[in-house]
Design an enzyme around this catalytic site. Structure first.
Site, PDB file in Angstrom:
ATOM      1  N   LYS A 263      32.678  -8.027  12.855  1.00 46.98           N
ATOM      2  CA  LYS A 263      32.807  -9.369  13.678  1.00 46.98           C
ATOM      3  C   LYS A 263      32.808  -9.467  15.605  1.00 46.98           C
ATOM      4  CE  LYS A 263      36.857  -9.779  10.345  1.00 46.98           C
ATOM      5  NZ  LYS A 263      38.191  -9.730  10.043  1.00 46.98           N
TER       6      LYS A 263
ATOM      7  N   LYS B 193      41.469  -6.981  18.849  1.00 45.61           N
ATOM      8  CA  LYS B 193      41.760  -7.605  17.513  1.00 45.61           C
ATOM      9  C   LYS B 193      40.489  -8.004  16.631  1.00 45.61           C
ATOM     10  CE  LYS B 193      46.499  -9.047  18.447  1.00 45.61           C
ATOM     11  NZ  LYS B 193      47.503 -10.042  18.471  1.00 45.61           N
TER      12      LYS B 193
ATOM     13  N   SER C 102      37.926  -7.681   6.099  1.00 47.25           N
ATOM     14  CA  SER C 102      38.487  -7.063   7.151  1.00 47.25           C
ATOM     15  C   SER C 102      37.474  -6.019   7.844  1.00 47.25           C
ATOM     16  CB  SER C 102      39.749  -6.263   6.598  1.00 47.25           C
ATOM     17  OG  SER C 102      40.218  -5.169   7.728  1.00 47.25           O
ATOM     18  N   ALA C 103      37.824  -5.947   9.164  1.00 44.41           N
ATOM     19  CA  ALA C 103      36.915  -4.948   9.792  1.00 44.41           C
ATOM     20  C   ALA C 103      37.244  -3.367   9.712  1.00 44.41           C
ATOM     21  CB  ALA C 103      36.834  -4.968  11.221  1.00 44.41           C
TER      22      ALA C 103
ATOM     23  N   GLU D 243      42.765 -16.001   9.929  1.00 45.26           N
ATOM     24  CA  GLU D 243      42.595 -14.865  10.909  1.00 45.26           C
ATOM     25  C   GLU D 243      43.316 -15.020  12.013  1.00 45.26           C
ATOM     26  OE1 GLU D 243      40.919 -12.361  12.297  1.00 45.26           O
ATOM     27  OE2 GLU D 243      39.229 -11.943  11.077  1.00 45.26           O
ATOM     28  N   ASP D 244      43.797 -13.723  12.637  1.00 39.59           N
ATOM     29  CA  ASP D 244      44.722 -13.697  13.788  1.00 39.59           C
ATOM     30  C   ASP D 244      43.895 -13.265  15.040  1.00 39.59           C
ATOM     31  OD1 ASP D 244      44.097 -10.943  13.161  1.00 39.59           O
ATOM     32  OD2 ASP D 244      45.890 -10.166  14.349  1.00 39.59           O
TER      33      ASP D 244
ATOM     34  N   ASP E  63      41.858 -12.070   6.391  1.00 36.85           N
ATOM     35  CA  ASP E  63      41.757 -10.841   7.152  1.00 36.85           C
ATOM     36  C   ASP E  63      42.829 -10.103   6.830  1.00 36.85           C
ATOM     37  OD1 ASP E  63      41.147  -9.176   9.653  1.00 36.85           O
ATOM     38  OD2 ASP E  63      42.691 -10.000  10.574  1.00 36.85           O
ATOM     39  N   LEU E  64      43.001  -8.678   7.284  1.00 38.49           N
ATOM     40  CA  LEU E  64      44.179  -8.027   6.956  1.00 38.49           C
ATOM     41  C   LEU E  64      45.149  -7.626   8.008  1.00 38.49           C
ATOM     42  CD1 LEU E  64      45.522  -5.975   4.844  1.00 38.49           C
ATOM     43  CD2 LEU E  64      44.196  -4.057   6.043  1.00 38.49           C
ATOM     44  N   ASP E  65      44.461  -7.005   9.079  1.00 35.40           N
ATOM     45  CA  ASP E  65      45.483  -6.630  10.324  1.00 35.40           C
ATOM     46  C   ASP E  65      46.096  -7.738  11.047  1.00 35.40           C
ATOM     47  OD1 ASP E  65      45.188  -3.680   9.899  1.00 35.40           O
ATOM     48  OD2 ASP E  65      43.439  -3.834  10.474  1.00 35.40           O
TER      49      ASP E  65
ATOM     50  N   THR F 132      50.171  -4.599  11.104  1.00 39.43           N
ATOM     51  CA  THR F 132      49.551  -3.629  11.754  1.00 39.43           C
ATOM     52  C   THR F 132      48.703  -3.378  13.013  1.00 39.43           C
ATOM     53  OG1 THR F 132      47.573  -3.873  10.315  1.00 39.43           O
ATOM     54  CG2 THR F 132      48.950  -2.237   9.629  1.00 39.43           C
TER      55      THR F 132
HETATM   56  C1  BG6 Z   1      40.680  -4.585  12.357  1.00 43.92           C
HETATM   57  C2  BG6 Z   1      41.670  -4.577  13.527  1.00 43.92           C
HETATM   58  O1  BG6 Z   1      41.245  -5.270  11.332  1.00 43.92           O
HETATM   59  O2  BG6 Z   1      40.268  -3.399  12.001  1.00 43.92           O
HETATM   60  C3  BG6 Z   1      41.116  -3.677  14.549  1.00 43.92           C
HETATM   61  O3  BG6 Z   1      42.147  -5.796  14.028  1.00 43.92           O
HETATM   62  C4  BG6 Z   1      40.735  -2.396  14.005  1.00 43.92           C
HETATM   63  O4  BG6 Z   1      42.060  -3.528  15.584  1.00 43.92           O
HETATM   64  C5  BG6 Z   1      39.634  -2.773  13.035  1.00 43.92           C
HETATM   65  O5  BG6 Z   1      40.136  -1.703  15.244  1.00 43.92           O
HETATM   66  C6  BG6 Z   1      39.317  -1.297  12.430  1.00 43.92           C
HETATM   67  O6  BG6 Z   1      40.193  -0.844  11.737  1.00 43.92           O
HETATM   68  P1  BG6 Z   1      40.166   0.775  11.470  1.00 43.92           P
HETATM   69  O7  BG6 Z   1      41.561   0.819  10.412  1.00 43.92           O
HETATM   70  O8  BG6 Z   1      38.842   0.957  10.531  1.00 43.92           O
HETATM   71  O9  BG6 Z   1      40.008   1.816  12.373  1.00 43.92           O
HETATM   72 MG    MG Z   2      43.347  -9.064  12.406  1.00 42.50          MG
END
Ligand code: BG6
Ligand code: MG
Length: 210
Positions: A143, A43, A112-113, A167-168, A7-9, A15
């Site tokens: 997710k 998240k 990542s989402a 994943e967090d 996962d990224l964030d 972030t």
């Molecule tokens: C996820 C984050 O990785 O991405 C969420 O944990 C976030 O908080 C989601 O809403 C969507 O991200 P973005 O950058 O497309 O708004």
């Molecule tokens: Mg995350």
């Protein structure tokens, strides 16, 4: 294990705190105070689903035009934080862990989402480590649906059971489990109760492997 899916964030870069700050401001426009506890439920959740949750918590409904305007404004605010990031913002141990995986011929993917994932990886200078990137632009189901991780495994040419997901987020752990993948939680074991194992970060994983 043949593949690592990150996962990224909140896993590669912190972030998650910027998403929190930007959503908090949106909530305040409706007299709603976003807490860290409720933020756990945001998240890993897509931008649209996050906004819907906040509006539900605030007890308001808005027109679809207003909804789009709020989502756009949240993202613009979020990007003002992201703009200031550089490779020093990569979380401790991440780069060494990616290096080690490369040396061990483990395939690396992002799951990542976020729709901002590619520019963020570029900004951090680590995009070249990734054999496959699947982000919020590539999937239709967010997710905890497993689509993002299943697509990542496919892109790596691996079966789901050969992949570990880092994943967090509770939603992310659920998604990975539904895909039949091993799950490593990054964060607190009190929050990530469903993960197979939980570590505070990659520096801890590297210490344990020694
Ligand atoms: C996820 C984050 O990785 O991405 C969420 O944990 C976030 O908080 C989601 O809403 C969507 O991200 P973005 O950058 O497309 O708004
Ligand atoms: Mg995350």
């Amino acid at each position: 294990m043949k593949g690592y899916i990150f996962d990224l964030d909140g896993v590669i870069v912190d972030t998650a705190k910027f998403h929190f700050l930007a959503w908090k401001k949106i909530g305040e426009e409706f007299g709603f105070q976003l807490t860290h506890e409720l933020n756990e439920q945001l998240k890993g959740v897509s931008r649209v689903d996050s906004l819907q949750k906040i509006l539900n918590w605030a007890g308001v409904s808005v027109s679809s035009e207003k909804f789009d305007e709020l989502a756009t404004r949240k993202n613009a605010d979020y990007l003002t934080y992201v703009e200031k990031m550089n490779e020093n913002d990569i979380l401790p141990g991440v780069k060494a862990f990616l290096e080690k995986a490369k040396q061990e011929n483990i395939k690396i993917a992002l799951g990542s989402a976020s729709k901002n994932a590619r520019p963020i990886l570029q900004k951090l200078g680590i995009i070249s480590y990734f054999d496959a990137i699947v982000d919020g632009n590539d999937v239709t189901k967010a997710k905890p649906d497993p689509e993002v991780f299943v697509t990542a495994a496919k892109k790596l040419g691996l079966s789901n059971s050969d992949c570990v997901v880092f994943e967090d987020a509770e939603a992310g752990i659920e998604a990975a489990k539904r895909a039949g993948m091993k799950t490593i939680g990054i964060g607190s074991s009190e929050v990530l109760t469903e993960a197979d194992e939980v570590f505070s970060g990659f520096d801890e994983i590297l210490r344990m492997e020694k």
